[in-house]
Design a protein around this motif. Sequence first.
Motif, short mmCIF file in Angstrom:
data_model
loop_
_atom_site.label_atom_id
_atom_site.label_comp_id
_atom_site.label_asym_id
_atom_site.label_seq_id
_atom_site.Cartn_x
_atom_site.Cartn_y
_atom_site.Cartn_z
N HIS A 1 -17.38 -2.71 14.20
CA HIS A 1 -17.04 -1.79 13.11
C HIS A 1 -16.36 -2.54 11.98
N GLY A 2 -16.22 -1.85 10.86
CA GLY A 2 -15.44 -2.37 9.75
C GLY A 2 -14.56 -1.26 9.20
N PHE A 3 -13.37 -1.62 8.79
CA PHE A 3 -12.44 -0.67 8.19
C PHE A 3 -11.69 -1.38 7.07
N PHE A 4 -11.48 -0.67 5.96
CA PHE A 4 -10.64 -1.27 4.91
C PHE A 4 -9.96 -0.21 4.08
N ASN A 5 -8.77 -0.56 3.64
CA ASN A 5 -8.08 0.14 2.56
C ASN A 5 -8.35 -0.63 1.28
N ILE B 1 0.85 -1.18 0.00
CA ILE B 1 0.00 0.00 0.00
C ILE B 1 0.89 1.23 0.00
N PRO B 2 0.67 2.18 -0.90
CA PRO B 2 1.50 3.39 -0.93
C PRO B 2 1.53 4.10 0.42
N GLY B 3 2.72 4.54 0.78
CA GLY B 3 2.94 5.19 2.07
C GLY B 3 3.53 4.26 3.11
N ASP C 1 3.33 0.98 -9.15
CA ASP C 1 3.26 -0.42 -9.54
C ASP C 1 2.94 -1.18 -8.26
N TYR C 2 1.70 -1.65 -8.14
CA TYR C 2 1.25 -2.27 -6.89
C TYR C 2 1.76 -3.70 -6.72
#
Length: 598
Positions: free
Chosen positions: A109-113, A41-43, A305-306
């Motif tokens: 809760h839910g969280f996603f990238n 993931i970028p960063g 480029d992932y």
Amino acid sequence: MTPEIRYTITPHHPEAHLFRVSCTVERPDPSGQIFRLPAWIPGSYMIREFSRNIVTLSAEAAGRRHSITKIDKNTWRAAPLAAGRSLTVNYDVYAWDLSVRAAHLDQTHGFFNGTSVFLSVDGQTDRPCLVDIRAPAGADDWQVATAMTPATSLKGGARIGGFGLYRADSYDELVDHPVEMGRFTQAVFKAGGVEHEIVLTGRHDCDLDRLTADLTRICDWHIRLFGKPAPVERYVFLATIVGDGYGGLEHRASTALLASRKDLPYRGMRGMNKDYRNFLGLCSHEYFHTWNVKRIKPAAFTPYDYACENYTRLLWAFEGFTAYYDDLALVRSGVISAADYLELLGQTMSRVLRGSGRLKQSVAESSFDAWTKFYRQDENAPNAIVSYYAKGALVALALDLQLRTQTGGKRSLDDVMRALWKRHGKTGIGVAEDGIFAIVEEIASDPSAEEGRRLAEWLRRAVSGTADLPLARLLRPFGVNCRSDTSAKAPVLGVRMASGPEAKIASVFDGAAAQAAGLSAGDVLVAFDGLRVAAGDVEDMLTRRKAGETVRVHAFRRDELMEFDVTLAAPRADTMKLTLQEKPEPSVRTLRKGWLGL
């Protein structure tokens, strides 16, 4: 026009931490459509292999099962399909990573990238996307928080804060908008004419009025630095609040944060404590990234480029310069005092000085090796690497001070950042590996071309070499005294202890007493001179000793009890203390005001 790529994501089994995701392609490659999930993931510069969390995956076309085959660790190829038929891939993603980098789901809760949950479609990543964000069964009071644009004009389109359809212009944009869903606290404020939102998930006693007032001042300052208009129409701080945690990850119009409850301000709190100050610094850091790294990018990141590492030697500027401005914004906006800022600056200087890795690795090398060293630190890290965050911030400080001194305050690092914004952030043109040096030379050429060349060459040496920076000398014209704090009298072992119930050594510093005696990382200290030592006792025992004394230390290495004779050393002069000179001359006050805004 109907988007070509459509996603649906549902908290399918929150108790099992499973998101169910589908990806529908209206016009798949007839020879066999390829799908990929990012490996990073970028960063956050480490290969994380998000595909390992895909539990099941299948494909269908025209309501019937369609063959799809995994061809490498994060890539699948669907069987050829007749032209004019759409293709849907369905898959379950396990989400139990409570961090800012991946995805997390339970009954609360839910969280996603997006990089953790959304497959990319080869050859179609530039096409617009729709994503239908759905609530789990029975969660009638859940809300959604994201900076992604609601598709309000479409049937089923979401509204801000609600479930339904959201849109993105490309896959890059889709995965650059993290999503929080559940029951949370939120507050809205305006800065620079832009609506901002702070979302707090988890139990807390935060004084939202205090928090939004301080964030308003900080965000206003950042926007003024680069100039209006801000590059976003709306910005969201997504903060997960836990008992003990710290972290942040930047996105184009939002940030994901992890913070401790004690980091938040509470009603009736007076002044600025260190925990809240650190949280505001984290918010400031990620907000500055809205310009620096999300839009002003290294050429190596345009495009991302992932699938693999994206190497650059410039993280000292993109992360280090950001680490310089994060706390500087707090003092310039008036949120903290000059004394607070100098304390933080002294801590950064001390942190760099304590690691001998700074004498072995340059910040340019640290940037390039982020994927294999900085993000994969082991017990020897302090002796082998330097932080491009911390030393990069000190490079930024040294550069800023020199620009201000040689131009009488007419030029500064602010001008460098604005030039980068104009030429690269607004245009989308990536910064070449030597691009920053050229801009520094240009900005510093105001008094003379020779001064510009000199400062650009100094910067090259600073980032490619391992010499310590002459910060005490550079701070003097600003009326700041810089000295090592010699108040510590207790001798030292030269180790960093791990947290936990045992007195376990996490790292042993080069040349230290512990290393000379043979102690190693992982050793568990059990006795000093025959007296039991527990976690938290080490410093107390050392205060009763003097440098030069020899102590018999018993420690377990694995399951073997070992003995070491340790000759204690005097504390190193690596704790820096910065103070303001009283009643400085007018020229000094002018430089200081331009730098700190005070």
